[in-house]
Design a protein around this motif. Structure first.
Motif, short mmCIF file in Angstrom:
data_model
loop_
_atom_site.label_atom_id
_atom_site.label_comp_id
_atom_site.label_asym_id
_atom_site.label_seq_id
_atom_site.Cartn_x
_atom_site.Cartn_y
_atom_site.Cartn_z
N LYS A 24 -52.16 41.47 53.86
CA LYS A 24 -52.35 40.04 54.09
C LYS A 24 -51.05 39.37 54.55
O LYS A 24 -51.10 38.41 55.33
CB LYS A 24 -52.85 39.36 52.82
CG LYS A 24 -54.24 39.76 52.37
CD LYS A 24 -55.32 39.19 53.23
CE LYS A 24 -55.45 37.71 52.95
NZ LYS A 24 -56.44 37.05 53.78
N THR A 25 -49.90 39.88 54.11
CA THR A 25 -48.61 39.30 54.48
C THR A 25 -48.38 39.35 55.99
O THR A 25 -47.74 38.48 56.55
CB THR A 25 -47.46 40.03 53.75
OG1 THR A 25 -47.66 39.88 52.35
CG2 THR A 25 -46.10 39.49 54.13
N GLY A 26 -48.94 40.36 56.64
CA GLY A 26 -48.77 40.50 58.09
C GLY A 26 -49.38 39.36 58.89
O GLY A 26 -48.99 39.12 60.02
N GLY A 27 -50.35 38.65 58.31
CA GLY A 27 -50.94 37.49 58.96
C GLY A 27 -52.03 37.78 59.98
O GLY A 27 -52.62 36.86 60.52
N GLU A 28 -52.31 39.05 60.26
CA GLU A 28 -53.32 39.38 61.26
C GLU A 28 -54.72 39.47 60.66
O GLU A 28 -55.70 39.34 61.36
CB GLU A 28 -52.96 40.70 61.94
CG GLU A 28 -51.65 40.60 62.67
CD GLU A 28 -51.66 41.32 63.98
OE1 GLU A 28 -52.71 41.79 64.42
OE2 GLU A 28 -50.58 41.40 64.56
N ILE A 29 -54.80 39.70 59.37
CA ILE A 29 -56.09 39.83 58.71
C ILE A 29 -56.47 38.46 58.16
O ILE A 29 -55.82 37.93 57.27
CB ILE A 29 -56.02 40.89 57.57
CG1 ILE A 29 -55.53 42.22 58.10
CG2 ILE A 29 -57.37 41.02 56.90
CD1 ILE A 29 -56.36 42.82 59.22
N LYS A 30 -57.55 37.90 58.70
CA LYS A 30 -57.95 36.53 58.37
C LYS A 30 -59.04 36.46 57.31
O LYS A 30 -59.56 35.40 57.03
CB LYS A 30 -58.43 35.80 59.63
CG LYS A 30 -57.46 35.84 60.78
CD LYS A 30 -56.19 35.08 60.48
CE LYS A 30 -55.32 35.03 61.73
NZ LYS A 30 -53.93 34.89 61.45
N ILE A 31 -59.39 37.58 56.71
CA ILE A 31 -60.43 37.58 55.68
C ILE A 31 -59.80 37.37 54.30
O ILE A 31 -58.59 37.52 54.13
CB ILE A 31 -61.24 38.90 55.71
CG1 ILE A 31 -60.32 40.11 55.50
CG2 ILE A 31 -62.02 39.01 57.00
CD1 ILE A 31 -61.05 41.44 55.41
N SER A 32 -60.63 37.04 53.33
CA SER A 32 -60.13 36.83 51.97
C SER A 32 -59.66 38.16 51.37
O SER A 32 -60.06 39.24 51.81
CB SER A 32 -61.23 36.24 51.10
OG SER A 32 -62.23 37.21 50.86
N SER A 33 -58.84 38.05 50.35
CA SER A 33 -58.37 39.25 49.66
C SER A 33 -59.54 40.01 49.03
O SER A 33 -59.55 41.24 49.01
CB SER A 33 -57.35 38.88 48.58
OG SER A 33 -56.18 38.37 49.18
N ASP A 34 -60.53 39.28 48.54
CA ASP A 34 -61.71 39.94 47.95
C ASP A 34 -62.47 40.74 48.99
O ASP A 34 -62.90 41.87 48.73
CB ASP A 34 -62.64 38.91 47.30
CG ASP A 34 -62.09 38.37 46.00
OD1 ASP A 34 -61.21 39.02 45.40
OD2 ASP A 34 -62.54 37.28 45.57
#
Length: 106
Positions: A24-34
């Motif tokens: 998630k830190t990379g910023g490319e994945i826009k989905i929730s952590s769940d």
């Protein structure tokens, strides 16, 4: 340092939490952590490297949904439509370790 390559069900919860945070830190994945956690659990394998029990890099052999395949090729304006069964993705490295070849090991 140790490199671990395993099925998602075999990953320690503390390591999985770190992997999700790193991706998630990379910023490319826009989905929730769940949702990311659900997608990671569908993967064939997840590789990650540990340094003093800290995840410093990760990569995943994914099983993409057909809808994802269609979206990727449509957004790329590809004339060809491929149905690939596997994808290498969710590749990330901690900033302090970037450019040092760690993710190549994963």
């Amino acid at each position: 340092m140790s490199i671990i390559v395993t099925q998602p069900s075999e990953i320690k919860p503390s390591h999985l939490k770190q992997i999700i945070k790193l991706i998630k830190t990379g910023g490319e994945i826009k989905i929730s952590s769940d949702n990311l956690k659900k997608y990671l659990r569908r993967a064939d394998l997840i590789a990650y490297e540990l340094k003093q029990n800290k995840v410093i890099c990760t990569a995943t052999l994914k099983n993409p949904f057909n809808s994802y395949n269609a979206k990727v090729f449509t957004s790329a304006k590809s004339k060809e439509k491929f149905n690939f069964e596997k994808e290498l993705g969710y590749i990330a490295t901690q900033a302090d370790f970037e450019g040092k070849g760690h993710c190549i090991s994963c």
